[in-house]
Design a protein around this motif. Structure first.
Motif, PDB file in Angstrom:
ATOM      1  N   ALA A 113     -22.388 -50.574 -53.407  1.00 27.72           N
ATOM      2  CA  ALA A 113     -22.747 -48.685 -53.402  1.00 27.72           C
ATOM      3  C   ALA A 113     -24.152 -48.674 -54.137  1.00 27.72           C
ATOM      4  O   ALA A 113     -24.823 -47.623 -53.615  1.00 27.72           O
ATOM      5  N   PHE A 114     -24.191 -49.510 -55.138  1.00 24.24           N
ATOM      6  CA  PHE A 114     -25.462 -49.119 -55.973  1.00 24.24           C
ATOM      7  C   PHE A 114     -26.410 -50.547 -55.469  1.00 24.24           C
ATOM      8  O   PHE A 114     -26.358 -51.613 -55.776  1.00 24.24           O
ATOM      9  N   GLN A 115     -27.707 -50.041 -54.968  1.00 22.44           N
ATOM     10  CA  GLN A 115     -28.661 -50.900 -54.636  1.00 22.44           C
ATOM     11  C   GLN A 115     -29.956 -50.412 -55.234  1.00 22.44           C
ATOM     12  O   GLN A 115     -30.530 -49.470 -55.481  1.00 22.44           O
ATOM     13  N   THR A 116     -30.261 -51.244 -56.344  1.00 23.13           N
ATOM     14  CA  THR A 116     -31.201 -50.949 -57.469  1.00 23.13           C
ATOM     15  C   THR A 116     -32.134 -52.140 -57.482  1.00 23.13           C
ATOM     16  O   THR A 116     -31.851 -53.328 -57.572  1.00 23.13           O
ATOM     17  N   PRO A 117     -33.440 -51.927 -58.379  1.00 21.54           N
ATOM     18  CA  PRO A 117     -34.371 -53.057 -58.636  1.00 21.54           C
ATOM     19  C   PRO A 117     -33.913 -53.829 -59.970  1.00 21.54           C
ATOM     20  O   PRO A 117     -34.727 -53.623 -61.031  1.00 21.54           O
ATOM     21  N   SER A 118     -32.728 -54.163 -59.751  1.00 23.43           N
ATOM     22  CA  SER A 118     -32.149 -54.880 -61.115  1.00 23.43           C
ATOM     23  C   SER A 118     -32.953 -56.101 -61.492  1.00 23.43           C
ATOM     24  O   SER A 118     -33.615 -56.629 -60.811  1.00 23.43           O
ATOM     25  N   LEU A 119     -32.419 -56.755 -62.770  1.00 24.54           N
ATOM     26  CA  LEU A 119     -32.799 -58.196 -62.817  1.00 24.54           C
ATOM     27  C   LEU A 119     -32.545 -59.209 -61.871  1.00 24.54           C
ATOM     28  O   LEU A 119     -33.441 -60.035 -61.712  1.00 24.54           O
ATOM     29  N   LEU A 120     -31.415 -59.262 -61.182  1.00 28.65           N
ATOM     30  CA  LEU A 120     -31.101 -60.163 -60.365  1.00 28.65           C
ATOM     31  C   LEU A 120     -30.670 -59.741 -59.026  1.00 28.65           C
ATOM     32  O   LEU A 120     -30.149 -58.280 -59.157  1.00 28.65           O
ATOM     33  N   LYS A 121     -30.604 -60.468 -58.152  1.00 25.75           N
ATOM     34  CA  LYS A 121     -30.177 -60.049 -56.602  1.00 25.75           C
ATOM     35  C   LYS A 121     -29.187 -61.110 -56.408  1.00 25.75           C
ATOM     36  O   LYS A 121     -29.087 -62.259 -56.228  1.00 25.75           O
ATOM     37  N   ASP A 122     -27.946 -60.564 -56.089  1.00 25.07           N
ATOM     38  CA  ASP A 122     -26.871 -61.598 -55.515  1.00 25.07           C
ATOM     39  C   ASP A 122     -27.280 -61.547 -54.054  1.00 25.07           C
ATOM     40  O   ASP A 122     -26.841 -60.825 -53.295  1.00 25.07           O
ATOM     41  N   ILE A 123     -27.252 -63.033 -53.673  1.00 23.50           N
ATOM     42  CA  ILE A 123     -27.531 -63.345 -52.022  1.00 23.50           C
ATOM     43  C   ILE A 123     -26.413 -64.163 -51.628  1.00 23.50           C
ATOM     44  O   ILE A 123     -26.396 -64.717 -50.674  1.00 23.50           O
ATOM     45  N   SER A 124     -25.281 -64.110 -52.303  1.00 23.70           N
ATOM     46  CA  SER A 124     -24.216 -64.893 -51.957  1.00 23.70           C
ATOM     47  C   SER A 124     -23.259 -64.492 -50.975  1.00 23.70           C
ATOM     48  O   SER A 124     -23.681 -63.177 -50.715  1.00 23.70           O
ATOM     49  N   GLN A 125     -22.587 -65.027 -50.097  1.00 23.97           N
ATOM     50  CA  GLN A 125     -21.599 -64.488 -49.144  1.00 23.97           C
ATOM     51  C   GLN A 125     -20.599 -63.961 -49.810  1.00 23.97           C
ATOM     52  O   GLN A 125     -19.821 -64.719 -50.260  1.00 23.97           O
ATOM     53  N   PRO A 126     -20.208 -62.537 -49.771  1.00 25.29           N
ATOM     54  CA  PRO A 126     -19.076 -62.102 -50.502  1.00 25.29           C
ATOM     55  C   PRO A 126     -17.985 -62.337 -49.920  1.00 25.29           C
ATOM     56  O   PRO A 126     -17.894 -62.710 -48.590  1.00 25.29           O
ATOM     57  N   SER A 127     -16.842 -62.587 -50.748  1.00 21.55           N
ATOM     58  CA  SER A 127     -15.516 -63.122 -50.347  1.00 21.55           C
ATOM     59  C   SER A 127     -14.616 -62.756 -51.507  1.00 21.55           C
ATOM     60  O   SER A 127     -15.041 -62.536 -52.638  1.00 21.55           O
ATOM     61  N   THR A 128     -13.333 -62.360 -51.208  1.00 24.60           N
ATOM     62  CA  THR A 128     -12.378 -61.941 -51.967  1.00 24.60           C
ATOM     63  C   THR A 128     -11.578 -63.477 -52.332  1.00 24.60           C
ATOM     64  O   THR A 128     -11.513 -64.343 -51.816  1.00 24.60           O
ATOM     65  N   GLY A 129     -11.361 -63.393 -53.887  1.00 20.71           N
ATOM     66  CA  GLY A 129     -10.737 -64.351 -54.398  1.00 20.71           C
ATOM     67  C   GLY A 129     -10.114 -64.232 -55.606  1.00 20.71           C
ATOM     68  O   GLY A 129      -9.832 -63.261 -56.107  1.00 20.71           O
ATOM     69  N   PHE A 130      -9.963 -65.164 -56.462  1.00 19.70           N
ATOM     70  CA  PHE A 130      -9.339 -64.990 -57.824  1.00 19.70           C
ATOM     71  C   PHE A 130     -10.090 -64.006 -58.642  1.00 19.70           C
ATOM     72  O   PHE A 130      -9.369 -63.635 -59.460  1.00 19.70           O
ATOM     73  N   ASP A 131     -11.725 -64.028 -58.499  1.00 20.08           N
ATOM     74  CA  ASP A 131     -12.381 -63.101 -59.341  1.00 20.08           C
ATOM     75  C   ASP A 131     -11.796 -61.647 -59.223  1.00 20.08           C
ATOM     76  O   ASP A 131     -12.094 -60.951 -60.118  1.00 20.08           O
ATOM     77  N   ILE A 132     -11.224 -61.219 -58.112  1.00 25.28           N
ATOM     78  CA  ILE A 132     -10.608 -59.869 -57.922  1.00 25.28           C
ATOM     79  C   ILE A 132      -9.211 -59.801 -58.957  1.00 25.28           C
ATOM     80  O   ILE A 132      -9.294 -58.690 -59.665  1.00 25.28           O
ATOM     81  N   LEU A 133      -8.630 -60.818 -59.134  1.00 22.81           N
ATOM     82  CA  LEU A 133      -7.478 -60.771 -59.796  1.00 22.81           C
ATOM     83  C   LEU A 133      -7.616 -61.058 -61.357  1.00 22.81           C
ATOM     84  O   LEU A 133      -6.918 -60.765 -62.289  1.00 22.81           O
ATOM     85  N   LEU A 134      -8.869 -61.682 -61.531  1.00 22.51           N
ATOM     86  CA  LEU A 134      -9.049 -62.207 -62.928  1.00 22.51           C
ATOM     87  C   LEU A 134      -9.097 -61.023 -64.066  1.00 22.51           C
ATOM     88  O   LEU A 134      -8.461 -61.136 -65.243  1.00 22.51           O
ATOM     89  N   PRO A 135      -9.902 -59.858 -63.719  1.00 14.03           N
ATOM     90  CA  PRO A 135      -9.610 -58.678 -64.729  1.00 14.03           C
ATOM     91  C   PRO A 135      -8.185 -58.329 -64.986  1.00 14.03           C
ATOM     92  O   PRO A 135      -7.890 -58.073 -66.005  1.00 14.03           O
ATOM     93  N   LEU A 136      -7.588 -58.111 -63.872  1.00 10.81           N
ATOM     94  CA  LEU A 136      -6.414 -57.528 -63.754  1.00 10.81           C
ATOM     95  C   LEU A 136      -5.425 -58.186 -64.544  1.00 10.81           C
ATOM     96  O   LEU A 136      -4.363 -57.581 -65.503  1.00 10.81           O
ATOM     97  N   LEU A 137      -5.386 -59.723 -64.155  1.00  9.19           N
ATOM     98  CA  LEU A 137      -4.196 -60.595 -65.065  1.00  9.19           C
ATOM     99  C   LEU A 137      -4.730 -61.347 -66.300  1.00  9.19           C
ATOM    100  O   LEU A 137      -4.066 -61.700 -67.195  1.00  9.19           O
TER     101      LEU A 137
END
Length: 306
Positions: A244-268
């Motif tokens: 949703a936010f596209q900005t001239p930030s320090l880094l640009k994530d060019i990886s292929q997005p996917s759902t995984g444990f990183d979604i559950l890591l904050p919650l659990l």
């Protein structure tokens, strides 16, 4: 006490409806348009960024939330005749130390996790630093992002938490409703289009986390600090073509997005650790009553024994 202090004998619950309905209707119409119309959100974003630049698009994305924040605070002050302080906290005045502690804690964790991701998988990132554009971004973000996140917090953890609590005489009901709607509010985000509806678990879980710390701490300060840090640090550190936010930030994530444990890591893992830290620092007690207790507006609160 936080919910209870918004109550008065002449409460007109109908007054709580216009702003939430208007905001949620806009979200719903936006989502329906994405489903019905042949709209490619990512392509539209690319065209807008190419035409206007990232910083201008960023401002235009945040501006409606800033306007809604002003509308909400004016509505509370002049229609409900309620002080902004009582909408924010049960304390006599807003505790800015709490806001800054929460901001610093989550901002530090977010920066550390971003750095760790970069170190362990540098191939997923491009160096994106543009001094002039980043300096402008920093000014815009520092001013506007806290206003954007404050609107969401004042609407869900403040206004609706108190309004639904008054209507239901419950703490648990507003916690569930506001957390769920907070998550569903993000349903039209580009991230959902890329990662699927599973990502809503993260947004709803974050809503529950923010609702819990608001009820336990008898105020929104910790939620305000956390949410501002989450969006501000993210906007400054990492961008991508599908968020949703596209900005001239320090880094640009060019990886292929996917759902995984990183979604559950904050919650659990991460959110429970934060709850432990806040609990120890602020001496929380009475978890059951503060999260599930009934509210008696004529006397003392009563614990829900069901």
């Amino acid at each position: 006490m936080y919910i209870k202090q918004a109550y008065h004998k002449n409460n007109d619950l109908v007054k709580y409806l216009p702003i939430p309905i208007l905001f949620l209707l806009i979200i719903l119409l936006n989502y329906v348009a994405l489903l019905v119309l042949p709209i490619d959100v990512e392509e539209i974003m690319r065209q807008e960024v190419a035409k206007k630049g990232e910083n201008r698009v960023f401002v235009e994305t945040l501006a409606p939330m800033v306007i809604f924040l002003i509308m909400l605070l004016l509505w509370v002050k002049f229609v409900h005749k309620q002080t902004i302080t009582s909408l924010t906290t049960a304390r006599r005045k807003v505790d800015w130390k709490r806001i800054f502690f929460s901001f610093g804690l989550w901002g530090g964790i977010t920066a550390a996790l971003t750095g760790l991701a970069y170190i362990t998988a540098p191939e997923n990132f491009e160096y994106n630093f543009q001094p002039k554009a980043f300096a402008i971004l920093a000014v815009i973000a520092i001013i506007m992002v806290p206003l954007q996140t404050s609107f969401e917090e004042y609407l869900f953890r403040g206004y609706l938490m108190q309004g639904i609590g008054i209507a239901t005489h419950s703490r648990l009901v507003p916690l569930i409703i506001t957390s769920t709607f907070f998550g569903l509010m993000h349903i039209a985000n580009p991230e959902i289009g890329r990662l699927g509806y599973t990502l809503l678990l993260y947004y709803i879980g974050t809503g529950f986390f923010l609702g819990i710390i608001t009820l336990m701490d008898e105020g929104m300060e910790l939620a305000l600090g956390f949410h501002a840090a989450n969006n501000l640090i993210s906007a400054l550190l990492v961008t991508s073509d599908w968020t949703a936010f596209q900005t001239p930030s320090l880094l640009k994530d060019i990886s292929q997005p996917s759902t995984g444990f990183d979604i559950l890591l904050p919650l659990l893992v991460i959110y429970p650790i934060l709850l432990f830290i806040f609990n120890k620092k602020y001496g929380w007690n009475g978890w059951k009553n503060k999260l599930t207790g009934r509210i008696d507006f004529t006397g003392n609160d009563i614990t829900n024994t069901k």
